[in-house]
Each structure stands twice: as structure tokens, then as C-alpha cells.
Design an enzyme around this catalytic site. Structure first.
Site, PDB file in Angstrom:
ATOM      1  N   ARG A  71     -28.986   0.794 -24.256  1.00 18.64           N
ATOM      2  CA  ARG A  71     -27.624   0.253 -24.403  1.00 18.64           C
ATOM      3  C   ARG A  71     -26.806   0.978 -25.472  1.00 18.64           C
ATOM      4  O   ARG A  71     -25.856   0.402 -26.023  1.00 18.64           O
ATOM      5  CB  ARG A  71     -27.654  -1.253 -24.689  1.00 18.64           C
ATOM      6  N   LYS A  73     -14.373   9.486 -22.358  1.00 22.52           N
ATOM      7  CA  LYS A  73     -14.690   9.247 -20.944  1.00 22.52           C
ATOM      8  C   LYS A  73     -15.995   9.925 -20.583  1.00 22.52           C
ATOM      9  O   LYS A  73     -16.151  11.128 -20.756  1.00 22.52           O
ATOM     10  CB  LYS A  73     -13.581   9.799 -20.051  1.00 22.52           C
ATOM     11  N   LYS A 126      -3.749  14.580 -27.627  1.00 24.18           N
ATOM     12  CA  LYS A 126      -4.581  13.688 -26.821  1.00 24.18           C
ATOM     13  C   LYS A 126      -5.075  12.511 -27.660  1.00 24.18           C
ATOM     14  O   LYS A 126      -5.071  11.367 -27.206  1.00 24.18           O
ATOM     15  CB  LYS A 126      -5.768  14.446 -26.217  1.00 24.18           C
ATOM     16  N   GLU A 150      -7.547   3.018 -21.324  1.00 21.29           N
ATOM     17  CA  GLU A 150      -6.726   3.432 -20.185  1.00 21.29           C
ATOM     18  C   GLU A 150      -6.073   2.274 -19.453  1.00 21.29           C
ATOM     19  O   GLU A 150      -6.212   2.114 -18.242  1.00 21.29           O
ATOM     20  CB  GLU A 150      -7.567   4.256 -19.191  1.00 21.29           C
ATOM     21  N   ARG A 187      -2.190   5.918 -21.642  1.00 13.48           N
ATOM     22  CA  ARG A 187      -3.149   7.002 -21.482  1.00 13.48           C
ATOM     23  C   ARG A 187      -3.052   7.693 -20.125  1.00 13.48           C
ATOM     24  O   ARG A 187      -3.438   8.858 -19.984  1.00 13.48           O
ATOM     25  CB  ARG A 187      -4.563   6.433 -21.676  1.00 13.48           C
ATOM     26  N   ASN A 232      -2.989  12.261 -17.225  1.00 12.11           N
ATOM     27  CA  ASN A 232      -3.361  12.710 -15.885  1.00 12.11           C
ATOM     28  C   ASN A 232      -2.235  13.474 -15.193  1.00 12.11           C
ATOM     29  O   ASN A 232      -2.284  13.672 -13.977  1.00 12.11           O
ATOM     30  CB  ASN A 232      -3.792  11.508 -15.037  1.00 12.11           C
ATOM     31  N   HIS A 258      -6.574  16.584  -8.009  1.00  8.13           N
ATOM     32  CA  HIS A 258      -7.798  15.994  -7.452  1.00  8.13           C
ATOM     33  C   HIS A 258      -7.796  16.070  -5.934  1.00  8.13           C
ATOM     34  O   HIS A 258      -8.836  16.282  -5.312  1.00  8.13           O
ATOM     35  CB  HIS A 258      -7.943  14.534  -7.888  1.00  8.13           C
TER      36      HIS A 258
END
Lengths: 371, 371
Positions: free
Chosen positions: B128, B150, B234, B244, B248, B252, B259
Site C-alpha cells: 500500500r 500520475k 506544470k 485532476e 489540471r 492535456n 491520443h
């Protein structure tokens, strides 16, 4: 942490800043749509359960959720600790992605500790975190996995080795589901309830002694009080140490010995609560040998654990050197540091601490506690 | 967030309360034992890297870590996005458990974005949560995955679908490793650097325009400034929205179109930074069609992206209805909500926002931006 009482629903509030949530305790909650009001808005709910629980409660929960979501999806996992693994967890992710579930989707964990741990871990990881609600269907899950945010799956080399700390939005403890619980599982749940006496509250311990008959008879008022008080104590401890850096370790009273029994016999032979029950007797006896508590205290604890229908004598784990096998198993416990076993001992009745102990003393305790 | 300069090492401090950490930027850091002083005390370090990076830097890193740990273990993963999956992640857990690693063990991610994402996710989940250190070996990883916490692996049905927000203890950006980077990967890293101009700082954009030659020539001072300023911006955005929920998302910019290109062509055909480069041209053009910026701005951005060695024209993703295919792919993006695509657009040069857009307009943009 504080508690509200009403004739209908008792509530324990877990205060963890922005991750705070309520535990609601009452009969009849599971199938009542009002139980699920004011959760985070979402178009989709996913109910995760297992093959044993699904026929009992899945329809009732889905019907209660229908008014709140456009879609209520269901995933049924295979039952048992042996399936608390990655391939089974993947079934949850598959269902989420095959149905195009977005990051607002709410997961509902309907079942015991295994379903709760897996659903919570899936919720922690899916798109890096979606909301989830616990609907525990065993006494053990209601008092234990509903507080603390521990989620995990097993690894072939260790139990609960891969997981996350992740808090639910709400926990729903429906007292009705306890009426149909097998009595061995009821006793296993009582082990974790009894635990809160020696580590935190001897007044509560006395109350359990006075009410063990009502608890075993599944009296709703007695169960509601036991669940609420257990959650309050656990919440108080967790609230001071959410990520298990110190104080929280006292919640593992009985678990170091208990895990050795579970692991040494092969998981599933003894229930987790049974291992904890017997493990508490051993840990109390260790506390006595360390000069912390007296014989009378050990006997008082042993007697209540026995009355709760739990084993108080440990199994031999090896024909030659049973105590040595216990020691070897305890050295790989998650709490061990650099191979040194950390025991939760009773410093004085109602107060616990973590410390190491000489192997020779631990061997004495194991030999005195086993068949 | 603030920055310190010294002739030797530049530092960006990421302020996230108790999860704060520094990004250290200088030549020669990777192999210097002093780089790894004052990390959380532990007896064991585990270096995670891949088959391409291991022969270049694994020995140097292990030697630098030797003075700080009793054991320095190594796991070499197979290289590539296609291995960013559970079976590969399991190799890290296997190594940890087979070596009896406790919950103080420190993980070191030595490699590009894939190694960083996987090591970070393994660190988030093992018992954990154990500490980890990022040692990124690509420009993209130094400016992008080193800030924001992330971590993730891919699912067969989607990229980065299973992961966690989890912060490293420290990020080590060694400028020397960039000297041997393939030029296509250098350009891919520049895409994420250029991004910070239109969304946050047109002064920095002007600096990149003036210094694109030095950056492509891998001038250490130019690279150090570009990395530091990118991390600062950033960090400023992430510090306001760690998980997010809002702001945030502007990071992207270019990624929704990008993508779709990566996924539509099959992952690995275009590098992530190449998709982002071309995607920024498309997103800028969409901003212009929405009346937010003028033609000259779109052309200025397109020109710099092209000078950085990146594609500025998108591929056709279907012989019949290429724009339709782009739209279908963008609808399954993690940012999409209930099937509505959320685009990051430029509200004005130096400022971004998230909004939806009519399909017809998006089709126009795609058709105008593709071969």
C-alpha cells in the site's frame, strides 16, 4: 469522530478531512433507495459482488439504486480468498471499460471483506480513482474493513501485498443481513469486536461480557451498539494515523500470531477472525510474560473469546518444531522490519503498544498456547 | 513553487504539503552518490529499468546507490509501451517479495515515461505504498512524467486506465543522458516543452523560438532552462489541482487529438510527443474556428512545432471517414464525460480552457489538418 443516535439509523462519522465519510447502521438499509441519496452524481453504478452473495442481495441493491442512476451494472466475482488476485480484479476493470464507464462511475462493494478489499482497490485504480460505497454483508466486514481505507489483493508470495489506502464515500451496515450469516462467521466478526476492549476500552469489554448472549442470539440492538462502538474506536485510531505509520498498528492485536496460523494451515482452513481470536490469547500471554499484565487478565480475555465461539488453542504448524514454524511465518509479516517481528502487546488493560520480544519468550508462549 | 539557481544544480520544488519533493537538474547527477543523500532510511533499494536503458546506466546508478543501502537490487523490464501491462508490473512485485523487501524499501525508476509510470504505480501499490525516486532518461520524462504524480499501466481496452496519483521522493534530471537520446525522442520531448507556451506563458514561448537551435543542438544550459521552466509551470498547475478535477486538464492541450492519432495508428507508430505536437496544431486550429485566437497565432505555433522536428499534419485514420474515426476515438478519452468530448482550447495566447465543440466544427479542423 462523533456518533448520532436515532431510533432508525445510527451513524459513525469518519473524519479524514476531505476524505471523510459516514457509516450508517440500521436494519433494512440495503434495499431502501433513500440509503443512496446524495452520493456523487453519476450516470452509471457498478455493483461488485460474489457468487454466494449475489443470489441473496444483488437484486435488492440494484432495485434500490435504479432511481439514482441511468444504468446499474453488475459484476459477479468467484467467491473466496483464493480469488483475491489480479485475474479476478481484472474482471472489474473489464466490465468498466466494456461498458464505457467514465471517471464519475460509482462502484458498490456488496459482500464480505474480500469483495470490499477488491472493489475498493479497483475503485482506487480505475482511471486513477473513482468513488465507491461499501455495503458489507458480514459482521467482520461491517466492523473491520468498513473503517480504515485499506484495500488490496493478494500476491502468490503474500497476503494483501498489493493495494492502496482509499476511502469509500459511505458505508452501509444493514443489520438484517446478519440474521442469515453462518454462526462461524458471526463468531469471526465478534473476534474483531472483542479486540477493541483490551487495546482501547475495557468498559466496552465489560459490556461485551454482559451481552455476549444477546450478540450470539443476533439481537439487533446489541449488534448495532457493538458495530457502532467498534467503528468509533477504529475511526479514532485511524484518524490519528491514516497511513499506518505508528499508532494504527495496535489494531493488529492478535493478527501477527493469527496470520501465522492462517498462513501455516493454508488460507481458508481457519477464518481470519478465528485466527485473530486465538492470536489474541497468544498476544495476551506474551504481554503477561513481558510483565505487562497479570494472569487474571489473560484468563478473562481467553474466557470471553471462548464464549464467543472462537478457538483459544493454536494448531501445531509442524511435527518437529511448531514454534519455529510460527516464528518463521511471523518474520515475513508486513509489519516486520529487517526480519524483526513487531508484536502488538497489551501495555495495560485498555492500552496497547508495539514492541519486539526475545525468540525464547515467544517460543514459550506458543508452546503454552498450542495443542 | 519556487526555483533556486546555482552554477551546479538547478532545483524546482514541488509543493504538495507533506508530499512535496524536489526536481534536481544538472549534468552528472545520475552517477554521483551525493545525489541520493537524505532519502528515507532503508536497507534495500530496488532499481527498475528496461532492457534498452539497463546497459547504458544501470551500473552507474547502482554504484552511486551502494554507499546508501545494504542491498541494491535490479529488475530489468522488457522495453516498450506494449509491455506497460499487469504481467510486466508483476515482475516488480515478484522481485520485491522474492527478496523479502519490507515497506521501507525505496524504488528507483530508471528510464523513460513507461518505466516511470510502472515503477511509480508499483511503489504506490506495494504494501500500500513505498517511497520511490524518478531518474528519467528521456527529455519527455524529465519535463512531463516527473511532475504530477500520475502513474499507471494500460488495459487491453484503454491506455493508462489502471493507476494511481502517487508522488516521488525526488526527481533526478541528469542533462548528460540527453546527449545520447535519439533525435526523434528529443523532438518528442520538445513538444511537451512547447506546450507550456500557449497554455501558460507566451514569454517562455518566445524564448523557445529564440533558442530552438540550441535546444536541438542539446546545449546543456538551454536544456536546463527549458526543463526547469516546464516543470515550474506544470508544478504551478498541478499544485492547484493535484487530482485532476479542473484546472489540471489544461495540461492535456494537444493530447485529445494526439491520443486519437496514437491509438488510431496503433500505439508505437507515432511517439507520444509526436501525437501531441500535431495535436496542438489541431487544437489551436479548433480554438481559431471557435473565435478565440487568430490565424497568425495558429501559424506561429505550427511553425515552431515544425522547427522542433515534429509532424504538423495528421494521418488519415480511415479511407472513408477519417474525421469520423478521430471523433469515435476521442469519445472514449478519459476526459470525456457521458460521451461528450472535452477539448483543451487556447482562450487567448498564454491561457487555456476546457470546452466541448460541435462535431461539424471538429470535422472541419481535422479535414483541414490531415494529409
Amino acid at each position: 469522530m462523533h456518533a448520532n443516535s436515532s431510533p432508525a439509523t445510527q451513524q459513525v462519522r469518519i473524519d479524514l478531512g476531505e476524505r471523510s465519510y459516514p457509516i450508517n447502521i440500521a436494519a433494512g438499509l440495503l434495499g431502501d433507495p433513500a440509503t443512496y441519496q446524495n452520493l456523487p452524481a453519476a450516470s452509471t453504478a457498478l455493483v461488485v459482488t460474489n457468487a454466494v452473495v449475489a443470489p441473496l442481495y444483488a437484486d435488492a441493491l440494484r432495485n434500490a439504486l435504479q432511481p439514482h442512476y441511468k444504468r446499474v451494472l453488475l459484476v459477479v466475482l468467484p467467491d473466496g480468498e483464493v480469488h483475491k488476485d489480479w485475474p479476478t480484479l481484472q474482471l472489474i476493470f473489464d466490465a468498466l471499460l466494456e461498458n464505457g464507464c467514465d471517471r464519475k462511475t460509482v462502484l458498490f462493494a456488496l459482500g464480505g471483506g474480500v469483495v470490499g478489499d477488491m472493489t475498493g482497490f479497483a475503485a482506487a485504480c480505475y482511471m486513477r480513482g473513482v468513488p465507491f460505497v461499501q455495503v458489507p454483508t458480514t459482521l467482520l466486514a461491517q466492523v473491520d474493513s468498513s473503517v480504515g481505507g485499506k484495500t488490496a489483493i493478494n500476491h502468490p508470495l503474500g497476503k494483501n501485498m498489493v493495494g492502496a489506502f482509499y476511502q469509500p464515500e459511505r458505508v452501509i451496515c444493514d443489520l438484517d443481513v446478519l440474521q442469515s450469516l453462518p454462526s462461524r462467521e458471526l463468531s469471526a466478526g465478534l473476534a474483531e469486536i472483542i479486540k477493541y476492549g483490551p487495546i482501547a476500552d475495557m468498559g466496552f469489554f465489560g459490556w461485551i461480557e454482559d451481552n455476549i448472549g444477546a450478540l450470539l442470539a443476533r439481537d439487533p440492538a446489541a449488534l448495532a451498539h457493538a458495530i457502532r462502538r467498534s467503528c468509533e474506536i477504529k475511526a479514532h485510531v485511524v484518524g490519528q494515523d491514516e497511513r499506518e505509520n505508528g499508532l494504527r498498528a495496535i489494531l493488529n492485536f492478535g493478527h501477527t500470531f493469527g496470520h501465522a496460523i492462517e498462513s501455516g494451515l493454508g488460507y481458508g482452513r481457519w477464518l481470519h477472525g478465528e485466527g485473530v481470536g486465538c492470536g489474541m490469547v497468544m498476544a495476551a500471554r506474551l504481554s503477561q510474560r513481558l510483565g505487562l499484565v497479570d494472569d487474571a487478565f489473560v484468563e478473562r480475555l481467553r474466557a470471553l473469546i471462548q464464549r464467543a465461539g472462537l478457538p483459544v488453542t493454536g494448531p501445531r504448524l509442524s511435527p518437529e518444531d511448531s514454534a519455529g514454524r510460527y516464528l518463521a511465518l511471523m518474520r515475513v509479516d508486513k509489519k516486520a522490519e529487517a526480519g524483526e517481528i513487531k508484536f502488538v502487546v497489551i501495555a495495560a488493560p485498555g492500552s496497547a503498544m508495539v514492541r519486539s520480544a526475545p525468540d525464547a519468550l515467544v517460543r514459550e508462549v506458543i508452546d503454552a498456547s498450542c495443542d
